[in-house]
Design an enzyme around this catalytic site. Structure first.
Site, mmCIF file in Angstrom:
data_model
loop_
_atom_site.group_PDB
_atom_site.id
_atom_site.type_symbol
_atom_site.label_atom_id
_atom_site.label_comp_id
_atom_site.label_asym_id
_atom_site.label_seq_id
_atom_site.Cartn_x
_atom_site.Cartn_y
_atom_site.Cartn_z
ATOM 1 N N ASP A 160 -13.165 19.601 -34.590
ATOM 2 C CA ASP A 160 -12.576 18.422 -33.943
ATOM 3 C C ASP A 160 -13.554 17.241 -34.049
ATOM 4 O O ASP A 160 -14.618 17.265 -33.434
ATOM 5 C CB ASP A 160 -12.297 18.727 -32.470
ATOM 6 C CG ASP A 160 -11.638 17.550 -31.769
ATOM 7 O OD1 ASP A 160 -10.441 17.317 -32.013
ATOM 8 O OD2 ASP A 160 -12.328 16.845 -30.996
ATOM 9 N N TYR A 186 -17.673 9.503 -32.507
ATOM 10 C CA TYR A 186 -18.785 10.426 -32.253
ATOM 11 C C TYR A 186 -19.957 10.114 -33.193
ATOM 12 O O TYR A 186 -21.021 10.725 -33.086
ATOM 13 C CB TYR A 186 -18.352 11.899 -32.414
ATOM 14 C CG TYR A 186 -17.186 12.314 -31.536
ATOM 15 C CD1 TYR A 186 -16.828 11.566 -30.409
ATOM 16 C CD2 TYR A 186 -16.436 13.446 -31.827
ATOM 17 C CE1 TYR A 186 -15.753 11.943 -29.613
ATOM 18 C CE2 TYR A 186 -15.362 13.827 -31.017
ATOM 19 C CZ TYR A 186 -15.023 13.066 -29.924
ATOM 20 O OH TYR A 186 -13.959 13.444 -29.143
ATOM 21 N N LYS A 242 -9.617 11.252 -35.268
ATOM 22 C CA LYS A 242 -8.882 10.408 -34.317
ATOM 23 C C LYS A 242 -8.937 8.949 -34.731
ATOM 24 O O LYS A 242 -9.925 8.493 -35.332
ATOM 25 C CB LYS A 242 -9.465 10.583 -32.910
ATOM 26 C CG LYS A 242 -9.616 12.064 -32.547
ATOM 27 C CD LYS A 242 -10.054 12.336 -31.145
ATOM 28 C CE LYS A 242 -10.333 13.813 -30.956
ATOM 29 N NZ LYS A 242 -11.696 14.229 -31.215
ATOM 30 N N HIS A 252 -6.699 8.237 -30.350
ATOM 31 C CA HIS A 252 -7.756 8.739 -29.463
ATOM 32 C C HIS A 252 -7.520 8.358 -27.995
ATOM 33 O O HIS A 252 -7.697 9.172 -27.099
ATOM 34 C CB HIS A 252 -9.111 8.207 -29.946
ATOM 35 C CG HIS A 252 -10.277 9.027 -29.500
ATOM 36 N ND1 HIS A 252 -11.430 9.144 -30.233
ATOM 37 C CD2 HIS A 252 -10.481 9.783 -28.391
ATOM 38 C CE1 HIS A 252 -12.274 9.933 -29.599
ATOM 39 N NE2 HIS A 252 -11.733 10.334 -28.479
HETATM 40 P P1 NAP Z 1 -17.392 21.102 -23.427
HETATM 41 O O1 NAP Z 1 -17.001 21.740 -24.689
HETATM 42 O O2 NAP Z 1 -16.607 21.364 -22.189
HETATM 43 O O3 NAP Z 1 -18.902 21.418 -23.070
HETATM 44 C C1 NAP Z 1 -19.921 21.285 -24.015
HETATM 45 C C2 NAP Z 1 -21.242 21.567 -23.281
HETATM 46 O O4 NAP Z 1 -21.251 22.924 -22.824
HETATM 47 C C3 NAP Z 1 -22.431 21.393 -24.159
HETATM 48 O O5 NAP Z 1 -23.478 20.877 -23.371
HETATM 49 C C4 NAP Z 1 -22.778 22.803 -24.598
HETATM 50 O O6 NAP Z 1 -24.161 22.918 -24.826
HETATM 51 C C5 NAP Z 1 -22.346 23.620 -23.399
HETATM 52 N N1 NAP Z 1 -21.872 24.947 -23.778
HETATM 53 C C6 NAP Z 1 -21.043 25.266 -24.798
HETATM 54 N N2 NAP Z 1 -20.782 26.576 -24.809
HETATM 55 C C7 NAP Z 1 -21.466 27.096 -23.767
HETATM 56 C C8 NAP Z 1 -21.600 28.397 -23.274
HETATM 57 N N3 NAP Z 1 -20.971 29.424 -23.828
HETATM 58 N N4 NAP Z 1 -22.397 28.590 -22.182
HETATM 59 C C9 NAP Z 1 -23.049 27.540 -21.590
HETATM 60 N N5 NAP Z 1 -22.949 26.274 -22.022
HETATM 61 C C10 NAP Z 1 -22.160 26.060 -23.113
HETATM 62 O O7 NAP Z 1 -17.464 19.508 -23.550
HETATM 63 P P2 NAP Z 1 -17.035 18.382 -24.573
HETATM 64 O O8 NAP Z 1 -17.938 18.327 -25.732
HETATM 65 O O9 NAP Z 1 -16.865 17.164 -23.746
HETATM 66 O O10 NAP Z 1 -15.572 18.776 -25.042
HETATM 67 C C11 NAP Z 1 -15.312 19.555 -26.190
HETATM 68 C C12 NAP Z 1 -14.784 18.700 -27.342
HETATM 69 O O11 NAP Z 1 -13.564 18.061 -26.988
HETATM 70 C C13 NAP Z 1 -15.687 17.517 -27.714
HETATM 71 O O12 NAP Z 1 -16.859 17.939 -28.390
HETATM 72 C C14 NAP Z 1 -14.738 16.690 -28.532
HETATM 73 O O13 NAP Z 1 -14.590 17.229 -29.830
HETATM 74 C C15 NAP Z 1 -13.451 16.833 -27.713
HETATM 75 N N6 NAP Z 1 -13.269 15.717 -26.743
HETATM 76 C C16 NAP Z 1 -12.227 14.869 -26.933
HETATM 77 C C17 NAP Z 1 -12.040 13.787 -26.075
HETATM 78 C C18 NAP Z 1 -10.878 12.854 -26.282
HETATM 79 O O14 NAP Z 1 -10.852 11.765 -25.674
HETATM 80 N N7 NAP Z 1 -9.901 13.208 -27.085
HETATM 81 C C19 NAP Z 1 -12.916 13.552 -25.003
HETATM 82 C C20 NAP Z 1 -13.973 14.465 -24.828
HETATM 83 C C21 NAP Z 1 -14.116 15.537 -25.684
HETATM 84 P P3 NAP Z 1 -24.773 23.631 -26.140
HETATM 85 O O15 NAP Z 1 -24.515 22.723 -27.290
HETATM 86 O O16 NAP Z 1 -26.207 23.769 -25.785
HETATM 87 O O17 NAP Z 1 -24.074 24.949 -26.264
#
Ligand code: NAP
Length: 325
Positions: free
Chosen positions: A45, A50, A77, A110
């Site tokens: 994704d 980003y 996006k 987005h």
């Molecule tokens: P997330 O996936 O909820 O959390 C990521 C965080 O959790 C990172 O700090 C990661 O650190 C940690 N983590 C991952 N796996 C883990 C595990 N098994 N145990 C403990 N910690 C863990 O947050 P996010 O990045 O906000 O959301 C995911 C994706 O959604 C984004 O990367 C993006 O692609 C997409 N997104 C889209 C939008 C939108 O507006 N459409 C907005 C936000 C996000 P480590 O790297 O150290 O594992």
């Protein structure tokens, strides 16, 4: 809405678990993507805001793990400054150029708000500044661009074979309802913030009823991205208790909970152990083989944790947008 539209929206073939790339730095991109692909991730994704699509594209191209393009599912996006119909295809082409691919599988609007156009060089890979992201607290919002016009330009990308599916992100029910009234190609996906503290049950039910797949972003509570004083889902005592009972981690529990509610998920990690852990839910763990499910009692306990808490709050970034909910 005609039944043909619903059929088009439900024909989506998308892996249930994907790798998020928000906050993967330029230097982390290559090892994170290569690591994820070799572990079995197939959905990546991405987004131009980003600021790492160029490095991700290099990882796709030069990576030791040669995964055939047709086996991958790449999402990107449309950033807010490119909503004007004439900018939609050039913005996509810049992403294709950065990612070094001929098409992407899914292209999402987005955020449902247009910013004033920011000029760019489509032949230059990568973005040098962050103008396309924060847009000066919302002063650059362009009130003259309708989502209807943007959507027609998104549909044209499918006609041209540049993207397989189109969808939206951060769309509430009323905007989806409106979009469905005029779309020729309905949105295949709505990517929204969903985790135990922001469950969005009504939006989920609406999307289900209209054949729109909900992809949960920040399913782990965006740990590395959130502010220090914000809630930490992975430390929640109820989630820890349920996870311990199943001998899984809270991250795995949160993903399983989302999958069991019918969502797809994108979780970010650049840590091999976490990458592996997050996929186990889908591939090797007894949950996904169907041998184990969270019980209805456990699902109810998790339902009670909802507090409508969003980590991504555009009303904080775009203060000149009068209402955003
Ligand atoms: P997330 O996936 O909820 O959390 C990521 C965080 O959790 C990172 O700090 C990661 O650190 C940690 N983590 C991952 N796996 C883990 C595990 N098994 N145990 C403990 N910690 C863990 O947050 P996010 O990045 O906000 O959301 C995911 C994706 O959604 C984004 O990367 C993006 O692609 C997409 N997104 C889209 C939008 C939108 O507006 N459409 C907005 C936000 C996000 P480590 O790297 O150290 O594992």
């Amino acid at each position: 809405m005609s039944s043909g539209k619903i059929a088009a929206a439900t024909a989506l073939h998308m892996p249930k678990i994907g790798l998020g790339t928000l906050s993967i730095s330029a230097t982390e991109a290559k090892p994170a993507i290569n690591g994820a692909l070799s572990l079995g991730y197939r959905l990546i994704d991405c987004a131009p805001v980003y600021f790492n699509e160029k490095e991700i594209g290099d990882a796709f191209h030069e990576g030791a793990t040669a995964v055939p393009r047709e086996d991958m599912f790449i999402t990107s996006k449309l950033a807010c400054p490119f909503h004007r119909p004439e900018h939609v295809e050039p913005a996509l082409r810049k992403t294709l150029n950065d990612l070094r691919v001929g098409y992407i599988d899914l292209f999402l609007i987005h955020w449902p708000v247009a910013f004033k156009y920011v000029d760019f060089d489509p032949n230059k890979r990568g973005w040098e500044n962050e103008d396309i992201d924060d847009s000066d607290g919302g002063k650059n919002i362009d009130p003259s661009v309708s989502l209807r016009d943007t959507w027609a330009a998104m549909e044209a990308l499918v006609d041209k074979g540049l993207v397989k599916y189109i969808g939206v992100a951060n769309f509430p029910v009323m905007l989806l309802h409106d979009l469905l009234s005029y779309s020729r190609i309905p949105p295949a996906v709505n990517q929204v913030e969903i985790h135990p503290y922001n469950q969005q049950s009504k939006l989920l039910a609406y999307c289900k009823s209209r054949g729109i797949t909900v992809q949960a972003y920040s399913p782990l509570g965006t740990r590395g991205y959130k502010e220090k004083d914000e809630p930490d889902i992975l430390s929640d005592p109820v989630l820890n208790e349920i996870a311990n009972a199943h001998k899984i981690t809270v991250a795995q529990l949160s993903l399983q909970w989302s999958l069991q509610r019918g969502c797809h998920v994108v979780a970010k990690s650049s840590n091999t152990k976490h990458l592996e852990e997050n996929l186990l839910v889908n591939y090797k763990n007894e949950f996904v083989s169907g041998a184990a499910q969270l019980s209805s009692d456990e699902m109810e306990r998790i339902a009670s944790l909802d507090r409508g808490y969003r980590f991504f709050r555009p009303e904080d970034w775009w203060k000149h947008m009068p209402v955003f909910d």
